[in-house]
Design a protein around this motif. Structure first.
Motif, PDB file in Angstrom:
ATOM      1  N   ARG A 173     -62.371-109.505  20.303  1.00  0.00           N
ATOM      2  CA  ARG A 173     -61.844-110.195  19.055  1.00  0.00           C
ATOM      3  C   ARG A 173     -60.444-110.890  20.603  1.00  0.00           C
ATOM      4  O   ARG A 173     -60.085-112.109  20.081  1.00  0.00           O
ATOM      5  N   CYS A 174     -60.568-110.253  21.899  1.00  0.00           N
ATOM      6  CA  CYS A 174     -59.951-110.541  22.731  1.00  0.00           C
ATOM      7  C   CYS A 174     -60.692-111.776  23.339  1.00  0.00           C
ATOM      8  O   CYS A 174     -60.060-113.171  23.607  1.00  0.00           O
ATOM      9  N   MET A 175     -61.468-111.640  23.222  1.00  0.00           N
ATOM     10  CA  MET A 175     -62.707-113.296  23.817  1.00  0.00           C
ATOM     11  C   MET A 175     -62.659-114.172  22.801  1.00  0.00           C
ATOM     12  O   MET A 175     -61.891-115.376  23.026  1.00  0.00           O
ATOM     13  N   ASN A 176     -62.693-114.073  21.395  1.00  0.00           N
ATOM     14  CA  ASN A 176     -62.918-115.982  21.011  1.00  0.00           C
ATOM     15  C   ASN A 176     -61.776-115.493  20.160  1.00  0.00           C
ATOM     16  O   ASN A 176     -60.816-116.268  19.054  1.00  0.00           O
ATOM     17  N   GLY A 177     -60.238-114.965  20.645  1.00  0.00           N
ATOM     18  CA  GLY A 177     -58.992-114.894  19.888  1.00  0.00           C
ATOM     19  C   GLY A 177     -58.048-115.620  21.207  1.00  0.00           C
ATOM     20  O   GLY A 177     -56.734-115.141  21.150  1.00  0.00           O
ATOM     21  N   ASP A 178     -58.854-115.713  22.293  1.00  0.00           N
ATOM     22  CA  ASP A 178     -57.725-116.106  23.440  1.00  0.00           C
ATOM     23  C   ASP A 178     -56.523-115.040  23.143  1.00  0.00           C
ATOM     24  O   ASP A 178     -55.513-115.549  23.891  1.00  0.00           O
ATOM     25  N   LYS A 179     -57.168-114.635  23.460  1.00  0.00           N
ATOM     26  CA  LYS A 179     -56.070-112.865  24.039  1.00  0.00           C
ATOM     27  C   LYS A 179     -55.958-112.044  25.291  1.00  0.00           C
ATOM     28  O   LYS A 179     -56.387-110.898  24.939  1.00  0.00           O
ATOM     29  N   LEU A 180     -56.123-112.825  26.333  1.00  0.00           N
ATOM     30  CA  LEU A 180     -56.581-112.204  27.734  1.00  0.00           C
ATOM     31  C   LEU A 180     -55.198-112.246  28.275  1.00  0.00           C
ATOM     32  O   LEU A 180     -55.135-111.951  29.784  1.00  0.00           O
ATOM     33  N   THR A 181     -53.958-112.603  27.694  1.00  0.00           N
ATOM     34  CA  THR A 181     -52.579-112.484  28.441  1.00  0.00           C
ATOM     35  C   THR A 181     -52.082-111.541  27.788  1.00  0.00           C
ATOM     36  O   THR A 181     -51.719-111.988  26.574  1.00  0.00           O
ATOM     37  N   VAL A 182     -50.797-111.179  28.831  1.00  0.00           N
ATOM     38  CA  VAL A 182     -49.978-110.416  27.201  1.00  0.00           C
ATOM     39  C   VAL A 182     -49.743-110.843  26.388  1.00  0.00           C
ATOM     40  O   VAL A 182     -49.347-110.359  25.616  1.00  0.00           O
ATOM     41  N   LYS A 183     -49.175-112.124  27.123  1.00  0.00           N
ATOM     42  CA  LYS A 183     -48.100-113.378  25.296  1.00  0.00           C
ATOM     43  C   LYS A 183     -49.367-113.668  24.920  1.00  0.00           C
ATOM     44  O   LYS A 183     -48.931-113.102  23.449  1.00  0.00           O
ATOM     45  N   ARG A 184     -50.165-113.883  24.822  1.00  0.00           N
ATOM     46  CA  ARG A 184     -51.090-114.268  23.923  1.00  0.00           C
ATOM     47  C   ARG A 184     -51.324-112.786  23.294  1.00  0.00           C
ATOM     48  O   ARG A 184     -52.067-112.833  21.633  1.00  0.00           O
ATOM     49  N   TYR A 185     -51.809-112.416  24.341  1.00  0.00           N
ATOM     50  CA  TYR A 185     -52.175-110.552  23.136  1.00  0.00           C
ATOM     51  C   TYR A 185     -50.852-110.174  22.502  1.00  0.00           C
ATOM     52  O   TYR A 185     -51.237-110.043  21.253  1.00  0.00           O
ATOM     53  N   ASN A 186     -49.319-110.055  22.922  1.00  0.00           N
ATOM     54  CA  ASN A 186     -48.258-109.874  21.731  1.00  0.00           C
ATOM     55  C   ASN A 186     -48.021-110.527  21.276  1.00  0.00           C
ATOM     56  O   ASN A 186     -47.588-110.278  20.053  1.00  0.00           O
TER      57      ASN A 186
ATOM     58  N   LYS B  15     -75.560-116.801  23.239  1.00  0.00           N
ATOM     59  CA  LYS B  15     -75.785-115.526  22.490  1.00  0.00           C
ATOM     60  C   LYS B  15     -74.120-115.854  22.253  1.00  0.00           C
ATOM     61  O   LYS B  15     -73.703-115.565  22.806  1.00  0.00           O
ATOM     62  N   PRO B  16     -73.655-115.701  21.056  1.00  0.00           N
ATOM     63  CA  PRO B  16     -72.309-116.193  20.393  1.00  0.00           C
ATOM     64  C   PRO B  16     -71.950-114.778  20.835  1.00  0.00           C
ATOM     65  O   PRO B  16     -72.349-113.296  20.864  1.00  0.00           O
ATOM     66  N   LEU B  17     -70.478-114.662  20.849  1.00  0.00           N
ATOM     67  CA  LEU B  17     -69.606-113.933  21.292  1.00  0.00           C
ATOM     68  C   LEU B  17     -69.500-113.403  19.686  1.00  0.00           C
ATOM     69  O   LEU B  17     -68.148-113.990  19.147  1.00  0.00           O
ATOM     70  N   VAL B  18     -69.860-112.542  19.157  1.00  0.00           N
ATOM     71  CA  VAL B  18     -68.886-112.481  17.444  1.00  0.00           C
ATOM     72  C   VAL B  18     -68.588-111.104  17.616  1.00  0.00           C
ATOM     73  O   VAL B  18     -68.742-109.380  18.152  1.00  0.00           O
ATOM     74  N   THR B  19     -67.653-111.105  17.137  1.00  0.00           N
ATOM     75  CA  THR B  19     -66.568-110.342  16.476  1.00  0.00           C
ATOM     76  C   THR B  19     -66.709-108.936  15.667  1.00  0.00           C
ATOM     77  O   THR B  19     -66.864-109.400  14.222  1.00  0.00           O
ATOM     78  N   PRO B  20     -67.620-107.708  15.667  1.00  0.00           N
ATOM     79  CA  PRO B  20     -67.720-106.738  14.625  1.00  0.00           C
ATOM     80  C   PRO B  20     -66.641-106.442  14.063  1.00  0.00           C
ATOM     81  O   PRO B  20     -65.623-106.290  15.089  1.00  0.00           O
ATOM     82  N   GLN B  21     -67.027-105.986  13.010  1.00  0.00           N
ATOM     83  CA  GLN B  21     -65.686-104.956  12.210  1.00  0.00           C
ATOM     84  C   GLN B  21     -66.212-103.429  11.413  1.00  0.00           C
ATOM     85  O   GLN B  21     -66.365-102.901  10.989  1.00  0.00           O
ATOM     86  N   TYR B  22     -66.211-103.059  12.972  1.00  0.00           N
ATOM     87  CA  TYR B  22     -66.623-101.204  13.542  1.00  0.00           C
ATOM     88  C   TYR B  22     -65.837-100.219  12.805  1.00  0.00           C
ATOM     89  O   TYR B  22     -65.499 -99.725  12.060  1.00  0.00           O
ATOM     90  N   MET B  23     -64.419-101.328  12.352  1.00  0.00           N
ATOM     91  CA  MET B  23     -63.525-100.355  12.071  1.00  0.00           C
ATOM     92  C   MET B  23     -62.372-101.149  12.149  1.00  0.00           C
ATOM     93  O   MET B  23     -62.307-102.430  12.534  1.00  0.00           O
ATOM     94  N   SER B  24     -60.992-100.900  11.178  1.00  0.00           N
ATOM     95  CA  SER B  24     -59.894-101.860  11.904  1.00  0.00           C
ATOM     96  C   SER B  24     -59.444-102.281  12.983  1.00  0.00           C
ATOM     97  O   SER B  24     -59.726-101.250  13.550  1.00  0.00           O
ATOM     98  N   ASP B  25     -58.755-102.884  13.263  1.00  0.00           N
ATOM     99  CA  ASP B  25     -57.917-103.478  14.222  1.00  0.00           C
ATOM    100  C   ASP B  25     -57.018-102.375  14.600  1.00  0.00           C
ATOM    101  O   ASP B  25     -57.030-102.173  15.764  1.00  0.00           O
ATOM    102  N   GLU B  26     -56.054-102.417  13.169  1.00  0.00           N
ATOM    103  CA  GLU B  26     -55.456-101.243  14.012  1.00  0.00           C
ATOM    104  C   GLU B  26     -56.145 -99.647  13.998  1.00  0.00           C
ATOM    105  O   GLU B  26     -55.642 -99.043  15.045  1.00  0.00           O
ATOM    106  N   GLU B  27     -57.173 -99.839  13.583  1.00  0.00           N
ATOM    107  CA  GLU B  27     -58.084 -98.326  14.369  1.00  0.00           C
ATOM    108  C   GLU B  27     -58.339 -98.749  15.748  1.00  0.00           C
ATOM    109  O   GLU B  27     -58.199 -97.686  16.903  1.00  0.00           O
TER     110      GLU B  27
END
Length: 663
Positions: free
Chosen positions: A646-659, A236-248
């Motif tokens: 969002r972190c899985m699909n965007g490769d944001k699992l380290t501080v550097k990539r997350y920031n 099953k693909p990891l799909v990023t849902p949009q339950y709310m804005s990323d900021e929220e």
């Protein structure tokens, strides 16, 4: 040259191997900016490691060709038969090589090999895909030309076998010989597809490339695209849902942990023990608690040592849960604070992301020595690959145990999976005694696993229990007792934080453990002989395996930011603690917070239970509970899920990539 069936087939398969290797060289050349510091020796290493994954892909895609070549029927020695086989061979390998060549361009945008998630990503593009592909062919015409040359090589390089004699005397030899060759080849191909020939070795997947790579770019060069597609087929693909804005979502839940002000770092050693299948149901300490709440089993403890450790010196929790139901789901949760949602992290494209973990944080920022231990065959279950990707530099498996003096090598092998727990945990203690402090190590035990072997000298010593595994749990508890007895005599012991948990539950029999929540009930125990205040029993907080990493770093006073999906349990109020896991029975999430258990299918709330009073979850209170409470729980759960995807699909699992993604 007159060729036999086996010789002709071997030449055809070797041609495909050669083309895959050329693809790998072209891949590195097309993405040269990612490999600027790649030496010739490192390139040879990537090519050699790539053969492991090429073998799997090539034998998968050419399985029909192999069977047709070797199937012991004499009538197949006809021109039309091998013409048909030539077409099949050319078509399947053309498709595979096309996938490899496409990724030479696509990799620069994604940073990883293409997987089956691409079909979901472009499912709504329709006819626009043909336009996109046409534009890419024009823009990358040299690669298109190379592709045509590869197709020509497949067609022209195909070799037919000689025509066999048809005399009865020759046929009497032909059929048994060809059958024997076919059976031997099937066994060989089966092992190449899996990446190993024992059932103790889990079939290799894309995350296994981390074992041979130091960076995601190197892992991309080691892999090939047909393999990545095959190994993610049906996932099953990891799909990023949009339950709310990323900021929220970020305001409600952020996986970015910032250091606490005013805390001084304590360079304690860290030892994490992941006990195979150690469900709470097998442990007397928690059994007594279940009796108070309507438990129905004929309780007996199979862990007298752990019970005494908790009661006298440890810190544990009434409501502690695993994040998954398999060993490969427990590893990322415990060591990297990565939960298991939808699919095991090991099996998703996200496994090729840059990740952190307890080992990497302490090694890179505090100079810790790091090592991972597992008594199975090296490479088993993908543990070695994950251990390296999360920051463990050294790996000690069955190979290293067999090479160690003063141990009995494979005489201690259980015959199926691994070295028995007692000798391997003794080996574990001895190796740590040789390490420079501070160090962080983890061990994954193996004896409490089917087929449930017990060393000969211990047969009849431990209670049998209602399930076969419980005798093995008792043996592993005994092995733990002897491990701590040895470790307590060593200089590093009193400056060490021990964490004991299970990878998942096993053999549920009590009514509570047969519920979905019971299927995740594992112990989480903290023990530090040098921290006298770290002792107690938390009866209200909700805890899960992803909390282990941030809690360890919190106890050490770690002063750097890091990414984790759990909480530092000693720095948050009880009411903020929670557990969230994926339940395969209904393909949805189970969110546990306070006294509520909420089930969510990804779109709607399915049910809510007061699991503390209604331990068997029989009364759905979704429509009668306070609406504000329900909405608040739902909102927090959705924020965690959205941030995870969002972190899985965007490769944001380290501080550097997350920031970087947040700017």
């Amino acid at each position: 040259m007159i060729l036999s069936n086996l010789t002709a087939l071997s030449l055809n398969i070797l041609l495909v191997f050669g083309l895959y290797t050329l693809c790998r060289l072209l891949f590195v050349w097309c993405n040269a900016g990612l490999y600027e510091n790649l030496s010739f020796g490192n390139l040879m290493h990537l090519l050699a490691a790539g053969l492991i994954f090429d073998s799997s892909a090539i034998f998968y895609t050419n399985a029909l060709v192999i069977i047709l070549f070797l199937f012991p029927l004499h009538w197949k020695e006809k021109r039309w038969f091998y013409t048909t086989n030539r077409w099949i061979y050319t078509i399947v390998n053309t498709i595979a090589l096309l996938a490899n060549i496409c990724d030479m361009v696509y990799f620069a945008y994604t940073g990883k090999r293409t997987t089956c998630s691409v079909f979901a990503e472009f499912s709504n593009e329709g006819g626009n895909m043909m336009k996109i592909m046409g534009e890419q062919i024009v823009a990358n015409w040299p690669l298109a030309l190379v592709f045509l040359l590869f197709v020509a090589a497949l067609w022209l390089g195909f070799r037919n076998p000689q025509k066999q004699a048809t005399k009865p005397a020759r046929l009497a030899v032909y059929y048994p010989v060809m059958l024997a060759i076919l059976l031997a080849t099937v066994y060989f191909v089966w092992g190449q597809m899996r990446g190993g020939y024992t059932f103790a070795t889990r079939p290799i997947t894309i995350s296994n490339a981390n074992k041979y790579a130091s960076t995601p770019a190197e892992a991309g060069a080691i892999l090939n695209t047909p393999f990545s597609l095959i190994r993610t087929l049906g996932k099953k693909p990891l799909v990023t849902p949009q339950y709310m804005s990323d900021e929220e979502a970020e305001q409600i839940f952020s996986p970015l942990h910032s250091p606490q002000d005013g805390k001084e770092f304590r360079p304690m050693n860290v030892v994490v023990l992941i006990m195979e299948s150690f469900s709470k149901q097998h442990m007397g300490f928690y059994n007594d608690l279940m009796k108070e709440n309507g438990g129905t089993c004929n309780w007996h403890t199979y862990t007298p040592f752990l019970d005494s450790l908790i009661a006298q010196s440890g810190y544990t929790f009434r409501y502690s849960f695993a994040n998954g139901r398999k060993s490969i789901e427990g590893m990322p949760s415990v060591l990297s604070s990565i939960p298991n949602f939808v699919e095991p992290f090991f099996l998703t494209p996200a496994s090729m992301n840059s990740i952190s973990g307890i080992a990497r944080e302490l090694a890179e920022n505090k100079g810790y020595h790091t090592a991972f231990f597992h008594g199975a065959e090296n490479g088993s279950m993908g543990f070695e690959a994950f251990a390296k990707s999360t920051g463990f530099v050294q790996y000690f498996g069955r190979t290293e145990y067999n090479q160690a003096p003063h141990y009995d090598g494979d005489k201690d092998f259980d015959g199926t999976w691994a070295i028995f727990d007692e000798p391997f945990l003794q080996f574990y203690a001895d190796r740590m005694n040789e390490m420079k402090e501070p160090f962080v190590t983890a061990v994954f035990t193996a004896s409490s696993h089917s087929p449930f072997p017990i060393p000969e000298q211990y047969k009849g010593v431990f209670p049998k229990g209602m399930e076969r595994i419980q005798e093995c749990v008792a043996y592993s508890d005994h092995a733990l007792r002897k491990f701590f007895a040895k470790a307590s005599t060593m200089d590093w012991y009193k400056n060490t934080l021990f964490v004991i948990t299970a990878d998942h539950v096993s053999a549920p029999t009590d009514k509570f453990y047969l519920t979905t929540l019971g299927h995740y009930s594992v112990p989480i125990i903290f023990y530090a002989p040098g921290l006298k205040d770290l002792k107690g029993y938390e009866a209200d907080m909700v805890v899960e395996q992803t909390d282990i990493m941030p809690t360890i770093l919190g106890l050490l006073g770690y002063d750097k930011p890091y990414i984790a999906f759990g909480n530092d349990l000693f720095s948050i109020p009880r009411e903020k603690s929670y557990a969230l896991h994926w339940v395969p029975e209904f393909d949805g999430y189970e969110f546990v917070k306070g006294k509520y258990l909420m089930r969510f299918d990804g779109k709607e709330i399915m049910s809510v239970f007061d699991y503390r009073d209604d331990i068997l979850q029989t009364e759905d209170i979704k429509d009668v509970m306070p609406r504000g409470t329900r909405d608040s729980l739902e909102r927090e759960m959705k924020a965690v899920i959205q941030q995870y995807m969002r972190c899985m699909n965007g490769d944001k699992l380290t501080v550097k990539r997350y920031n970087a993604a947040s700017k």
